[in-house]
Write an enzyme that holds these catalytic residues in place. Structure first.
Site, PDB file in Angstrom:
ATOM      1  N   ALA A 180      -5.609  11.301 -82.918  1.00  0.00           N
ATOM      2  CA  ALA A 180      -5.218  10.275 -83.278  1.00  0.00           C
ATOM      3  C   ALA A 180      -5.548   9.132 -82.632  1.00  0.00           C
ATOM      4  O   ALA A 180      -5.509   9.156 -81.369  1.00  0.00           O
ATOM      5  CB  ALA A 180      -3.992  10.085 -84.012  1.00  0.00           C
ATOM      6  N   GLU A 243      -3.836  21.870 -89.118  1.00  0.00           N
ATOM      7  CA  GLU A 243      -3.181  21.947 -87.674  1.00  0.00           C
ATOM      8  C   GLU A 243      -1.811  23.000 -88.069  1.00  0.00           C
ATOM      9  O   GLU A 243      -0.781  22.120 -88.137  1.00  0.00           O
ATOM     10  CB  GLU A 243      -2.867  20.800 -87.232  1.00  0.00           C
ATOM     11  CG  GLU A 243      -4.022  19.793 -86.671  1.00  0.00           C
ATOM     12  CD  GLU A 243      -3.867  18.508 -85.822  1.00  0.00           C
ATOM     13  OE1 GLU A 243      -2.472  18.339 -85.480  1.00  0.00           O
ATOM     14  OE2 GLU A 243      -4.669  17.974 -85.466  1.00  0.00           O
ATOM     15  N   HIS A 246       1.144  21.835 -85.490  1.00  0.00           N
ATOM     16  CA  HIS A 246       1.539  20.588 -85.562  1.00  0.00           C
ATOM     17  C   HIS A 246       3.076  20.251 -86.555  1.00  0.00           C
ATOM     18  O   HIS A 246       2.583  20.429 -87.772  1.00  0.00           O
ATOM     19  CB  HIS A 246       0.683  19.263 -85.991  1.00  0.00           C
ATOM     20  CG  HIS A 246       1.352  18.026 -85.789  1.00  0.00           C
ATOM     21  ND1 HIS A 246       0.794  17.086 -84.884  1.00  0.00           N
ATOM     22  CD2 HIS A 246       2.022  17.193 -86.586  1.00  0.00           C
ATOM     23  CE1 HIS A 246       1.445  15.990 -85.202  1.00  0.00           C
ATOM     24  NE2 HIS A 246       2.362  16.064 -86.271  1.00  0.00           N
TER      25      HIS A 246
HETATM   26 ZN   LIG Z   1       0.262  17.437 -82.809  1.00  0.00          ZN
END
Ligand SMILES: [Zn+2]
Length: 272
Positions: A180, A243, A246
């Site tokens: 990000a 992911e 996450h």
């Molecule tokens: Zn992460």
């Protein structure tokens, strides 16, 4: 003139008769529809009343499938009756951070605590999320699943460095799929934690999703208020690749709804 008037009289009589008959037909058919609907409703209610006992007896080979389906039905029902999501007490936990919803450069959660769990490095989370993660790890340990914390809270500046590293390594297009931009990372909320395991050398890899640790996370995280924030095949909605490591804390009720419906956090927020 007389014949003409007589003719007009008969035409008017005929027309009125036709209208009366038409109205009668319409009212009779609507009465019949109401009766029929009541009958269907009663039959459906009777069928539903009989259902639980049937499905409980019928789950020998497909216990998980049956119980999952029941969960979905229950969640959908409570969800339609629930208005808790928009209340101010939960909106804080439900903060949306993605490529179109960023955080101030200066935002730092006020209730960060050190995470007292097995980890690759020292890291922090907001206190509620940290407490929930401790419970998740405790339960996993009891089942022989050894998880490690990798990365929780990250400041704007840390994210800035990390993003730049990824751009240098992979180029901006690739970096944007896996990392990000500063201000757009969920890690800045203090509600996200990357977890890993020895089976993937304590790294963050897609293959973690196929390990017993990854599967445990996938199937149980919601019970402690966490969701897999970036599921596979949802890149078009989340903006990020799969992911499996996450985790994002959203609270048990919300996480369970998201898990049961198989939706992303963005879709969940749109529905509520
Ligand atoms: Zn992460």
């Amino acid at each position: 003139m007389y014949i003409k008037n007589k003719l007009r009289f008969f035409v008017m009589c005929g027309l009125s008769f036709f209208i009366v008959v038409l109205l009668l037909i319409i009212s009779i058919s609507s009465v019949l529809t109401v009766i029929n609907n009541n009958k269907v409703a009663k039959e459906t209610a009777a069928a539903l009343a009989n259902m639980p006992s049937i499905s409980q007896e019928d789950n020998s080979g497909e216990a998980n499938v049956t119980s999952n389906r029941t969960d979905i039905d229950e969640t959908v029902t409570t969800e339609t009756n629930s208005t808790t999501v928009s209340s101010s007490s939960t909106s804080d936990i439900l903060i949306l951070v993605n490529k179109s919803h960023g955080l101030e450069k200066t935002y730092v959660p006020s209730d960060l605590v050190d995470v007292d769990l097995r980890g690759v490095r020292d890291t922090q989370l907001r206190s509620e999320a940290a407490g929930a993660l401790e419970k998740l790890f405790e339960k996993a340990d009891a089942q022989g699943i050894t998880l490690y914390c990798c990365s929780g809270y990250r400041s704007y500046d840390t994210q800035k460095e990390l993003y730049q590293e990824n751009v240098n390594l992979y180029g901006q297009k690739e970096a944007d799929l896996v990392s990000a931009k500063p201000g757009q990372s969920e890690h800045q909320t203090g509600l996200a934690m990357d977890v890993t395991a020895e089976s993937v050398n304590l790294d963050l890899l897609e293959s973690f999703g196929d390990t017993s640790e990854g599967q445990y996370i996938k199937n149980n995280a919601h019970k402690y208020g966490f969701i897999i924030r970036y599921p596979s095949n949802k890149t078009a909605i989340t903006g990020y690749s799969y992911e499996p490591w996450h985790l994002r804390y959203v609270g048990i009720e919300n996480a369970t709804t998201i898990f049961n419906k198989g939706i992303t956090f963005e879709e969940f927020l749109n529905e509520n």
